[in-house]
Design a protein around this motif. Structure first.
Motif, PDB file in Angstrom:
ATOM      1  N   ARG A  36       0.845  -1.187   0.000  1.00 15.80           N
ATOM      2  CA  ARG A  36       0.000   0.000   0.000  1.00 15.80           C
ATOM      3  C   ARG A  36       0.882   1.239   0.000  1.00 15.80           C
ATOM      4  O   ARG A  36       1.780   1.374   0.842  1.00 15.80           O
ATOM      5  CB  ARG A  36      -0.907  -0.001   1.233  1.00 15.80           C
ATOM      6  CG  ARG A  36      -1.958   1.099   1.237  1.00 15.80           C
ATOM      7  CD  ARG A  36      -2.984   0.896   0.160  1.00 15.80           C
ATOM      8  NE  ARG A  36      -4.116   1.812   0.308  1.00 15.80           N
ATOM      9  CZ  ARG A  36      -5.037   2.005  -0.624  1.00 15.80           C
ATOM     10  NH1 ARG A  36      -4.966   1.362  -1.777  1.00 15.80           N
ATOM     11  NH2 ARG A  36      -6.035   2.837  -0.411  1.00 15.80           N
ATOM     12  N   VAL A  37       0.661   2.157  -0.941  1.00 17.79           N
ATOM     13  CA  VAL A  37       1.432   3.392  -1.013  1.00 17.79           C
ATOM     14  C   VAL A  37       0.464   4.564  -1.124  1.00 17.79           C
ATOM     15  O   VAL A  37      -0.709   4.396  -1.457  1.00 17.79           O
ATOM     16  CB  VAL A  37       2.410   3.389  -2.211  1.00 17.79           C
ATOM     17  CG1 VAL A  37       3.396   2.238  -2.107  1.00 17.79           C
ATOM     18  CG2 VAL A  37       1.655   3.319  -3.535  1.00 17.79           C
ATOM     19  N   ARG A  38       0.997   5.745  -0.845  1.00 21.48           N
ATOM     20  CA  ARG A  38       0.152   6.940  -0.892  1.00 21.48           C
ATOM     21  C   ARG A  38       0.917   8.056  -1.584  1.00 21.48           C
ATOM     22  O   ARG A  38       2.088   8.297  -1.293  1.00 21.48           O
ATOM     23  CB  ARG A  38      -0.263   7.372   0.518  1.00 21.48           C
ATOM     24  CG  ARG A  38      -1.347   8.446   0.523  1.00 21.48           C
ATOM     25  CD  ARG A  38      -1.840   8.727   1.925  1.00 21.48           C
ATOM     26  NE  ARG A  38      -2.428   7.565   2.565  1.00 21.48           N
ATOM     27  CZ  ARG A  38      -3.645   7.094   2.323  1.00 21.48           C
ATOM     28  NH1 ARG A  38      -4.413   7.693   1.418  1.00 21.48           N
ATOM     29  NH2 ARG A  38      -4.103   6.042   2.959  1.00 21.48           N
ATOM     30  N   SER A  39       0.249   8.731  -2.521  1.00 15.54           N
ATOM     31  CA  SER A  39       0.867   9.852  -3.216  1.00 15.54           C
ATOM     32  C   SER A  39       0.963  11.048  -2.276  1.00 15.54           C
ATOM     33  O   SER A  39       0.350  11.076  -1.214  1.00 15.54           O
ATOM     34  CB  SER A  39       0.040  10.217  -4.450  1.00 15.54           C
ATOM     35  OG  SER A  39      -1.245  10.682  -4.061  1.00 15.54           O
ATOM     36  N   ARG A  40       1.730  12.058  -2.697  1.00 16.90           N
ATOM     37  CA  ARG A  40       1.889  13.235  -1.843  1.00 16.90           C
ATOM     38  C   ARG A  40       0.581  13.954  -1.600  1.00 16.90           C
ATOM     39  O   ARG A  40       0.410  14.623  -0.585  1.00 16.90           O
ATOM     40  CB  ARG A  40       2.899  14.215  -2.473  1.00 16.90           C
ATOM     41  CG  ARG A  40       4.339  13.780  -2.375  1.00 16.90           C
ATOM     42  CD  ARG A  40       5.274  14.983  -2.492  1.00 16.90           C
ATOM     43  NE  ARG A  40       4.851  15.926  -3.506  1.00 16.90           N
ATOM     44  CZ  ARG A  40       5.209  15.869  -4.781  1.00 16.90           C
ATOM     45  NH1 ARG A  40       5.971  14.885  -5.201  1.00 16.90           N
ATOM     46  NH2 ARG A  40       4.790  16.787  -5.629  1.00 16.90           N
ATOM     47  N   ASP A  41      -0.376  13.822  -2.520  1.00 13.68           N
ATOM     48  CA  ASP A  41      -1.666  14.493  -2.311  1.00 13.68           C
ATOM     49  C   ASP A  41      -2.683  13.584  -1.618  1.00 13.68           C
ATOM     50  O   ASP A  41      -3.865  13.900  -1.562  1.00 13.68           O
ATOM     51  CB  ASP A  41      -2.225  15.026  -3.629  1.00 13.68           C
ATOM     52  CG  ASP A  41      -2.528  13.923  -4.630  1.00 13.68           C
ATOM     53  OD1 ASP A  41      -2.284  12.739  -4.316  1.00 13.68           O
ATOM     54  OD2 ASP A  41      -3.007  14.237  -5.732  1.00 13.68           O
ATOM     55  N   GLY A  42      -2.221  12.453  -1.103  1.00 11.42           N
ATOM     56  CA  GLY A  42      -3.056  11.612  -0.249  1.00 11.42           C
ATOM     57  C   GLY A  42      -3.792  10.481  -0.933  1.00 11.42           C
ATOM     58  O   GLY A  42      -4.512   9.721  -0.271  1.00 11.42           O
ATOM     59  N   ARG A  43      -3.650  10.310  -2.236  1.00 10.60           N
ATOM     60  CA  ARG A  43      -4.352   9.233  -2.931  1.00 10.60           C
ATOM     61  C   ARG A  43      -3.641   7.903  -2.712  1.00 10.60           C
ATOM     62  O   ARG A  43      -2.414   7.825  -2.768  1.00 10.60           O
ATOM     63  CB  ARG A  43      -4.467   9.548  -4.420  1.00 10.60           C
ATOM     64  CG  ARG A  43      -5.460  10.648  -4.718  1.00 10.60           C
ATOM     65  CD  ARG A  43      -5.596  10.911  -6.207  1.00 10.60           C
ATOM     66  NE  ARG A  43      -4.517  11.733  -6.720  1.00 10.60           N
ATOM     67  CZ  ARG A  43      -4.445  12.135  -7.997  1.00 10.60           C
ATOM     68  NH1 ARG A  43      -5.372  11.759  -8.864  1.00 10.60           N
ATOM     69  NH2 ARG A  43      -3.444  12.903  -8.398  1.00 10.60           N
ATOM     70  N   GLY A  44      -4.430   6.854  -2.455  1.00 13.74           N
ATOM     71  CA  GLY A  44      -3.866   5.552  -2.174  1.00 13.74           C
ATOM     72  C   GLY A  44      -3.821   4.658  -3.403  1.00 13.74           C
ATOM     73  O   GLY A  44      -4.741   4.672  -4.235  1.00 13.74           O
ATOM     74  N   LEU A  45      -2.758   3.877  -3.509  1.00 12.68           N
ATOM     75  CA  LEU A  45      -2.568   2.932  -4.596  1.00 12.68           C
ATOM     76  C   LEU A  45      -1.934   1.661  -4.053  1.00 12.68           C
ATOM     77  O   LEU A  45      -1.404   1.642  -2.938  1.00 12.68           O
ATOM     78  CB  LEU A  45      -1.649   3.520  -5.678  1.00 12.68           C
ATOM     79  CG  LEU A  45      -2.134   4.762  -6.426  1.00 12.68           C
ATOM     80  CD1 LEU A  45      -0.962   5.418  -7.150  1.00 12.68           C
ATOM     81  CD2 LEU A  45      -3.225   4.393  -7.410  1.00 12.68           C
ATOM     82  N   TRP A  46      -1.991   0.611  -4.855  1.00  6.12           N
ATOM     83  CA  TRP A  46      -1.281  -0.626  -4.530  1.00  6.12           C
ATOM     84  C   TRP A  46      -0.111  -0.771  -5.490  1.00  6.12           C
ATOM     85  O   TRP A  46      -0.282  -0.695  -6.708  1.00  6.12           O
ATOM     86  CB  TRP A  46      -2.201  -1.839  -4.648  1.00  6.12           C
ATOM     87  CG  TRP A  46      -3.183  -1.934  -3.526  1.00  6.12           C
ATOM     88  CD1 TRP A  46      -4.477  -1.502  -3.514  1.00  6.12           C
ATOM     89  CD2 TRP A  46      -2.947  -2.501  -2.228  1.00  6.12           C
ATOM     90  NE1 TRP A  46      -5.058  -1.750  -2.301  1.00  6.12           N
ATOM     91  CE2 TRP A  46      -4.146  -2.370  -1.490  1.00  6.12           C
ATOM     92  CE3 TRP A  46      -1.842  -3.093  -1.624  1.00  6.12           C
ATOM     93  CZ2 TRP A  46      -4.268  -2.827  -0.173  1.00  6.12           C
ATOM     94  CZ3 TRP A  46      -1.957  -3.543  -0.313  1.00  6.12           C
ATOM     95  CH2 TRP A  46      -3.154  -3.406   0.394  1.00  6.12           C
TER      96      TRP A  46
END
Length: 200
Positions: A36-46
């Motif tokens: 699980r990762v998160r972009s600098r603007d808070g959006r989550g991705l796998w």
């Protein structure tokens, strides 16, 4: 699935200091589903390894790329990602390649927002990299995260260097690689192109 081998435990010299604002964050969540990762603007991705079933998602991702994005990634124009090429890109040889995708599961079907990969040249003890992130998901740390994971994977493999070709107009990628410690060499036979290299 992200294999444990991608998370190297072998000590290596640290990468140079870098701008924290440039990087996405990796959350402490590792499952068979990926990382699980998160972009600098808070959006989550796998973040996970590419899979054979990703062909359709990879083709959809290609349709969302601008002509400029495509030219920067492939170094020439392409109007579509043909099915045979998409199948090849999703069915890799793990001994010679690594391909990571950033999956957005907030939509259905899930979409690929970024791809990072290396091709290993055992004879040269090196790997060529490529990274692309969908335009609407760029400049929020995801390209940097993919590059960091590719560097880590090359170190896990014991390679001497990682390198790639980058158009001189692609300033964000050149700046990112400079922060990571890559050196740049102009390609005299390919005007407007640089080869960037990081010794590992």
């Amino acid at each position: 699935m992200i294999s444990a081998s991608l998370r190297s435990t072998t000590p290596h010299p640290p990468l140079p200091p870098r701008s924290r604002e440039r990087y996405a964050s990796a959350l402490a969540v590792h499952t068979t589903h990926g990382e699980r990762v998160r972009s600098r603007d808070g959006r989550g991705l796998w973040l996970r390894e590419i899979e054979p079933d990703d062909v359709a998602a990879l083709q959809r991702c290609f349709t969302r790329l601008s002509p400029e994005d495509i030219r920067r990634r492939f170094l020439h124009a392409m109007s579509e990602l043909p099915a045979p090429m998409a199948h090849r890109l999703c069915n890799i040889d793990p001994a010679r390649e690594t391909a990571l995708v950033l999956m957005d599961e907030s939509v259905r079907p899930a979409e690929i927002r970024g791809v990072g990969r290396i091709y290993v040249d055992e004879a040269a003890d090196s790997a060529e990299f490529s990274v692309i992130v969908e335009h609407d998901w760029s400049r929020i740390g995801l390209g940097a995260l993919l590059m960091q994971r590719l560097v880590d994977d090359c170190r896990r493999r014991g390679l001497a260097e990682i390198w790639g070709y980058v158009l001189l107009e692609n300033r964000p990628m050149l700046e990112l690689c400079r922060e990571l410690g890559f050196t740049r060499r102009l390609m005299m036979d390919e005007p407007g192109t640089a080869q960037i290299t990081l010794r590992l």
